[in-house]
Motif scaffolding. Sequence first.
Motif, mmCIF file in Angstrom:
data_model
loop_
_atom_site.group_PDB
_atom_site.id
_atom_site.type_symbol
_atom_site.label_atom_id
_atom_site.label_comp_id
_atom_site.label_asym_id
_atom_site.label_seq_id
_atom_site.Cartn_x
_atom_site.Cartn_y
_atom_site.Cartn_z
ATOM 1 N N PRO A 109 0.820 -1.232 0.000
ATOM 2 C CA PRO A 109 0.000 0.000 0.000
ATOM 3 C C PRO A 109 0.843 1.268 0.000
ATOM 4 C CG PRO A 109 -0.795 -1.563 1.651
ATOM 5 C CD PRO A 109 0.515 -2.082 1.152
ATOM 6 N N ALA A 110 1.937 1.260 0.762
ATOM 7 C CA ALA A 110 2.808 2.441 0.791
ATOM 8 C C ALA A 110 3.432 2.677 -0.579
ATOM 9 C CB ALA A 110 3.893 2.259 1.850
ATOM 10 N N GLY A 111 3.778 1.590 -1.272
ATOM 11 C CA GLY A 111 4.344 1.730 -2.606
ATOM 12 C C GLY A 111 3.352 2.316 -3.594
ATOM 13 N N LEU A 112 2.102 1.882 -3.507
ATOM 14 C CA LEU A 112 1.071 2.430 -4.395
ATOM 15 C C LEU A 112 0.847 3.916 -4.119
ATOM 16 C CD1 LEU A 112 -1.500 -0.516 -4.268
ATOM 17 C CD2 LEU A 112 0.048 0.072 -6.136
ATOM 18 N N ILE A 113 0.844 4.283 -2.839
ATOM 19 C CA ILE A 113 0.679 5.706 -2.488
ATOM 20 C C ILE A 113 1.863 6.516 -3.002
ATOM 21 C CG2 ILE A 113 0.569 7.330 -0.560
ATOM 22 C CD1 ILE A 113 -0.923 5.143 1.008
ATOM 23 N N PHE A 135 12.368 4.544 -7.794
ATOM 24 C CA PHE A 135 11.560 3.928 -6.739
ATOM 25 C C PHE A 135 11.199 2.490 -7.089
ATOM 26 C CE2 PHE A 135 7.313 3.002 -4.974
ATOM 27 C CZ PHE A 135 7.689 2.908 -3.654
ATOM 28 N N LEU A 136 10.850 2.250 -8.355
ATOM 29 C CA LEU A 136 10.509 0.888 -8.768
ATOM 30 C C LEU A 136 11.699 -0.046 -8.598
ATOM 31 C CD1 LEU A 136 8.283 -0.867 -9.972
ATOM 32 C CD2 LEU A 136 9.164 -0.310 -12.233
ATOM 33 N N ALA A 137 12.893 0.429 -9.008
ATOM 34 C CA ALA A 137 14.102 -0.389 -8.862
ATOM 35 C C ALA A 137 14.397 -0.662 -7.393
ATOM 36 C CB ALA A 137 15.284 0.318 -9.530
ATOM 37 N N LEU A 138 14.233 0.360 -6.567
ATOM 38 C CA LEU A 138 14.516 0.220 -5.136
ATOM 39 C C LEU A 138 13.490 -0.677 -4.458
ATOM 40 C CD1 LEU A 138 16.559 1.315 -3.091
ATOM 41 C CD2 LEU A 138 14.968 3.164 -2.599
ATOM 42 N N ASN A 139 12.238 -0.558 -4.853
ATOM 43 C CA ASN A 139 11.161 -1.328 -4.231
ATOM 44 C C ASN A 139 11.296 -2.820 -4.528
ATOM 45 O OD1 ASN A 139 8.609 -1.807 -2.931
ATOM 46 N ND2 ASN A 139 7.732 -1.989 -4.963
ATOM 47 N N THR A 140 11.652 -3.144 -5.762
ATOM 48 C CA THR A 140 11.724 -4.557 -6.151
ATOM 49 C C THR A 140 13.014 -5.232 -5.726
ATOM 50 O OG1 THR A 140 12.535 -3.851 -8.320
ATOM 51 C CG2 THR A 140 10.178 -4.275 -8.122
ATOM 52 N N SER A 141 14.002 -4.461 -5.300
ATOM 53 C CA SER A 141 15.292 -5.076 -4.948
ATOM 54 C C SER A 141 15.738 -4.680 -3.544
ATOM 55 C CB SER A 141 16.353 -4.651 -5.961
ATOM 56 O OG SER A 141 16.556 -3.237 -5.889
ATOM 57 N N MET A 177 20.145 -4.798 -4.282
ATOM 58 C CA MET A 177 19.730 -3.401 -4.200
ATOM 59 C C MET A 177 20.838 -2.470 -4.707
ATOM 60 S SD MET A 177 18.402 -1.229 -0.893
ATOM 61 C CE MET A 177 20.034 -1.063 -0.189
ATOM 62 N N THR A 178 22.079 -2.796 -4.354
ATOM 63 C CA THR A 178 23.195 -1.968 -4.809
ATOM 64 C C THR A 178 23.301 -1.978 -6.332
ATOM 65 O OG1 THR A 178 24.393 -2.473 -2.764
ATOM 66 C CG2 THR A 178 25.676 -1.604 -4.611
ATOM 67 N N VAL A 179 23.173 -3.170 -6.916
ATOM 68 C CA VAL A 179 23.250 -3.284 -8.381
ATOM 69 C C VAL A 179 22.086 -2.550 -9.039
ATOM 70 C CG1 VAL A 179 23.135 -4.901 -10.315
ATOM 71 C CG2 VAL A 179 24.535 -5.443 -8.325
ATOM 72 N N ALA A 180 20.888 -2.690 -8.468
ATOM 73 C CA ALA A 180 19.713 -2.034 -9.054
ATOM 74 C C ALA A 180 19.846 -0.516 -9.015
ATOM 75 C CB ALA A 180 18.451 -2.470 -8.308
ATOM 76 N N VAL A 181 20.271 0.012 -7.874
ATOM 77 C CA VAL A 181 20.423 1.469 -7.759
ATOM 78 C C VAL A 181 21.548 1.968 -8.663
ATOM 79 C CG1 VAL A 181 21.017 3.342 -6.180
ATOM 80 C CG2 VAL A 181 19.463 1.539 -5.438
ATOM 81 N N ALA A 182 22.655 1.225 -8.701
ATOM 82 C CA ALA A 182 23.770 1.628 -9.568
ATOM 83 C C ALA A 182 23.339 1.594 -11.038
ATOM 84 C CB ALA A 182 24.965 0.709 -9.344
ATOM 85 N N GLY A 183 22.590 0.549 -11.413
ATOM 86 C CA GLY A 183 22.100 0.460 -12.787
ATOM 87 C C GLY A 183 21.155 1.600 -13.120
#
Length: 200
Positions: A109-113, A135-141, A177-183
């Motif tokens: 729910p917080a992600g949808l908001i 945010f999508l990259a951070l949320n999924t990883s 998460m590090t790879v996702a944010v760096a990417g």
Amino acid sequence: MVNFLWLFLMLSGIVVAAVHGRIDDVTKAVIEGSKVGVETSLGLIAIITFWLGVMRLAEAAGLIQAITWLVRPLVRLLFPGVPPGHPAAGAIILNISANILGLGNAATPAGLIAMRELQKLNPRPEEATGAMCTFLALNTSCITLVPTTVIGIRALCGSHEPAAIIGTTIMATAIGMTVAVAGDVLLRWFYLRKQGRRNG
């Protein structure tokens, strides 16, 4: 689409079993599968309830507040386009904090908001902004400290140490998460550079 695929698989299986005269096997599989589904669901409820109770105690002890305090500078760094005090920032912090604690039900729910509030800041509603992609990259990883669902499944499958994966989960999710944010940062840099060449 997925529902149609599942329906096709089930109906085709029933038809093939009927053609080969093994419709009794379908009935046995349905009964056994339903039994396993109920047992798994009840077992997961017990395990997840236990861990949610642990997390509730952690919340009462101030752990969530501490994580929120730690996450806030990261959110400011990764989302410079979100004004301080904007509802999107609060929702992002709550989503990340819930993901860190393995509380996926609270994170959704917080992600949808957060996405809805980020969309309000979007000058081009038909395209996702950089903040929304980040945010999508951070949320999924996002890093996870306590993978409650996986621990529950391992316990149901007879694992002697279902919580033994906590250390490896923290390491794997931290790296992910590090790879996702760096990417995300790298791709955004290439995109802005390409846009600069077009405008130049």
